[in-house]
Structures are given as C-alpha cells and as structure tokens.
Design an enzyme around this catalytic site. Sequence first.
Site, mmCIF file in Angstrom:
data_model
loop_
_atom_site.group_PDB
_atom_site.id
_atom_site.type_symbol
_atom_site.label_atom_id
_atom_site.label_comp_id
_atom_site.label_asym_id
_atom_site.label_seq_id
_atom_site.Cartn_x
_atom_site.Cartn_y
_atom_site.Cartn_z
ATOM 1 N N TRP A 99 0.845 -1.204 -0.003
ATOM 2 C CA TRP A 99 -0.042 0.011 0.058
ATOM 3 C C TRP A 99 0.824 1.320 -0.022
ATOM 4 O O TRP A 99 0.602 2.319 -0.777
ATOM 5 C CB TRP A 99 -0.982 -0.086 1.260
ATOM 6 C CG TRP A 99 -2.018 -0.999 1.165
ATOM 7 C CD1 TRP A 99 -1.995 -2.126 1.940
ATOM 8 C CD2 TRP A 99 -2.929 -1.448 0.126
ATOM 9 N NE1 TRP A 99 -3.160 -3.214 1.777
ATOM 10 C CE2 TRP A 99 -3.378 -2.582 0.271
ATOM 11 C CE3 TRP A 99 -3.455 -0.746 -1.191
ATOM 12 C CZ2 TRP A 99 -4.540 -3.202 -0.436
ATOM 13 C CZ3 TRP A 99 -4.344 -1.319 -1.863
ATOM 14 C CH2 TRP A 99 -5.057 -2.489 -1.532
ATOM 15 N N ASP A 166 -2.009 6.842 5.853
ATOM 16 C CA ASP A 166 -2.982 5.780 5.459
ATOM 17 C C ASP A 166 -3.376 5.076 6.691
ATOM 18 O O ASP A 166 -2.685 4.309 6.975
ATOM 19 C CB ASP A 166 -2.331 5.134 4.402
ATOM 20 C CG ASP A 166 -3.502 3.964 3.812
ATOM 21 O OD1 ASP A 166 -4.405 3.803 4.586
ATOM 22 O OD2 ASP A 166 -3.140 3.341 2.880
ATOM 23 N N LYS A 190 -12.707 -1.865 6.597
ATOM 24 C CA LYS A 190 -11.720 -2.558 7.627
ATOM 25 C C LYS A 190 -12.378 -2.391 9.012
ATOM 26 O O LYS A 190 -13.280 -3.452 9.590
ATOM 27 C CB LYS A 190 -10.426 -2.373 7.721
ATOM 28 C CG LYS A 190 -9.396 -3.240 6.738
ATOM 29 C CD LYS A 190 -9.146 -2.572 5.490
ATOM 30 C CE LYS A 190 -8.703 -3.209 4.464
ATOM 31 N NZ LYS A 190 -8.057 -2.526 3.360
HETATM 32 C C1 PLP Z 1 -7.367 -2.029 2.185
HETATM 33 C C2 PLP Z 1 -6.197 -0.948 2.297
HETATM 34 C C3 PLP Z 1 -5.991 -0.140 1.198
HETATM 35 C C4 PLP Z 1 -7.050 -0.318 0.091
HETATM 36 O O1 PLP Z 1 -8.199 0.469 0.298
HETATM 37 P P1 PLP Z 1 -9.303 0.688 -1.084
HETATM 38 O O2 PLP Z 1 -10.378 1.292 -0.485
HETATM 39 O O3 PLP Z 1 -9.435 -0.814 -1.663
HETATM 40 O O4 PLP Z 1 -8.669 1.304 -2.196
HETATM 41 C C5 PLP Z 1 -5.121 0.820 1.067
HETATM 42 N N1 PLP Z 1 -4.313 0.870 2.240
HETATM 43 C C6 PLP Z 1 -4.619 -0.069 3.354
HETATM 44 C C7 PLP Z 1 -3.610 0.188 4.660
HETATM 45 C C8 PLP Z 1 -5.366 -1.197 3.228
HETATM 46 O O5 PLP Z 1 -5.228 -1.879 4.325
#
Ligand code: PLP
Length: 356
Positions: A99, A166, A190
């Site tokens: 990511w 993030d 999540k």
């Molecule tokens: C799941 C995840 C993403 C991706 O998210 P999307 O909403 O599918 O774009 C990005 N960063 C982290 C840390 C994630 O766990």
Amino acid sequence: MKKHNFYAGPSIMSQFTIEETAKAVHNFADMGLSILEISHRSKQFQAVMDEAVALFKELLEIPEGYSVLFLGGGASLQFAMVPMNMLAKKAAYLDTGVWANKAIKEAKLFGDIDVVASSKDKNYTYIPKDFTVPGDVDYFHYTSNNTIYGTEIRKDPEVGVRMICDMSSDIFSRPVDIAKYDLIYGGAQKNLAPSGVTFVIVKDEALGHVDRVIPTMLDYRTHVKKGSMFNTPPVLPIYSALQTLKYYKSLGGIRAIERMDMDKAEVLYNAIDGSKMFVATVPNHEDRSIMNVCFVMKPEYKELEKDFIDFATERGMMGIKGHRDVGGFRASLYNALPMESVEALVAAMKEFEAKH
Ligand SMILES: *Cc1c(COP(=O)(O)O)cnc(C)c1O
C-alpha cells in the site's frame, strides 16, 4: 456452525451495524421508504451525515480546524488526491509494503519523492526505525498498519514535519494525536463500514498551498465546503458507518476498544509463540500488528499448511489464508471480532498440533 470471520477486508462488522443497516434498507427513519431510494438531500439523511461527522470527531478527539469527509474512490484514490492537493515540491514517504508503494507511485506524478526508509529487504516483516525526514518536505507520509504483512506503527511518529497517514486498517483501534497530522485517510471496509466510502480527516489550513489546477471533484476544498455533499455521497455505507460509530461509543470509546484489541492480539501471538508448529512472520514484538496477525508453519511442518486451512475451515474459521505475498496464514482481528473467535482459532491450532 458458528462462523469466525478473519477476513482482511472487507471484513467483520458488528452485529449492531448489520442489523441497523438491514432495518434502514426496509424502512429508513420511519419514512416508510428504504434508505436506498431517498434523496441524499432529505433532512433525514442530512441528519445521518451530521451525526456521523460529529461522532467521528468525538471518538477520535479531533481538534478544531479539521474537517471529516466521506468520499468515494477508496483509499486508492487518496494515494493520488493527497499529493495533488498537498504536494508543492517534495514529500517524504516511508516504504512499508504494497500500500505504501502504491501511494509512492502516485505521489511521484506530482513532485519529488524522498523514500526515507524501506523494509523491503526482509519482505516488509519489520518497521524501519533509523531514518530522518528532511525538514524541507511538504509532508511525511506513512501507512500505520500494513494489512498484508502484519506490521503496525502504533505510536504517532516524531519526525519534525507535518504528517499524512493511510489508516485504512487500524483507524479506531488506538488514540491518535490528530494535531500532528495534516491529513488522515482510509477505506472504510476494515474497521468502519462496508466498502464504498472513504474517510478523510483534513486540517483546513493545510489546503490551498499548491499552484496546480485541481479538478473540482478531486479538490478537498470542494468537499469541505459542501460537507461531503457536492455530489451524491455513498449513502448506505455512510449510514452503516454511523451505526459502527454508535457501537464504538457504546463500548466505551477508543481506549476501551484498544484494550480489547490488545487482549485479542496477545492471546493469538502467545499461542503462536508457544507453539512447536507455527511461527509469526514478524519477529519484533513492537512491530507486530494487533489488527492482522500473520504466521506460517515452521519449515519442518511446511507441507501441512494446506491441511491446516482445511482443518480450521471445517471448524468455522473463515478467511485465514495468508496474502499471496506472505503465504501461510493471516488472522485479521478487527474491532468487531469477538475474543471468542480468537479462542476458537487458538483451540483449532492446538488440536491440529496435537494430531501431528
Ligand atoms: C485495504 C487497504 C487499502 C486499499 O483500500 P481501497 O479502499 O480498496 O482503495 C489501502 N491501504 C491499506 C493500508 C489497506 O489496508
């Protein structure tokens, strides 16, 4: 049979969130209509949006001067929106996995990117510690929880510059010192809501410092000004997010949730560390994620990995197969997962071990 949901994302939601969402799908706010078929500009939905923003701020103790937005596009769109809106010349990024790399790739489209450290040398099984962030960058970006590798940065870093993070997979699992950040973002799927909505916490003053032309929909200021209602927002996921926030409040807020999360992770890591068969992929305890626990079988048992997946699945464990980049197993212990599920997984591990 009772199912235990260890999926990494989309992932387990509280029963409260699912039930309240189901009710609103049938009859929303006593309107005699489904939430799926009403205007997002109705006063009933505006009340949902307002309450979701207010509770989000309350639970995370977000100071004055920050906006909470509910947008589309996933965390993946934020990888580009962040540098488009915040990167004037140079930014620092920490490389802790897939990511982080996707964020770095997009940021490079907008300026000079200084990757200050990486844990790629050991397949991202640790958090880099010895790095310095240059004082002249516009921001430092990191990923707080590396969903794929099971590493996590649980303390707000001290790097001397404004931060952007993030927090897709560990938001609401720990208190955050929001004042250290210009922006925090994440996909909801999540710890918050079904997929389709992305949360953004942004410091209003941090916006408007880049020269480039920004398309209206990609400009945070549009959404700040219009309260996430410039266009039709993801109505149903926002409704679900509100239910989750109410549920979190009823549990006692973030500190209470953090204690439960730590307890769950401790039970599972202790079982792994005490086992003759399994081994955690992240050796350093302080780098271990309490959200995603990654483990494999020791070399002498390696050929039993497939058998264990089948064995555990027969006992109700869902989604424990590891990500293809890591292999083995990954048990995601998000906020909504009860301790009972962790105990069921540990029991299955012990039973399997006793048989071999
Ligand atoms: C799941 C995840 C993403 C991706 O998210 P999307 O909403 O599918 O774009 C990005 N960063 C982290 C840390 C994630 O766990």
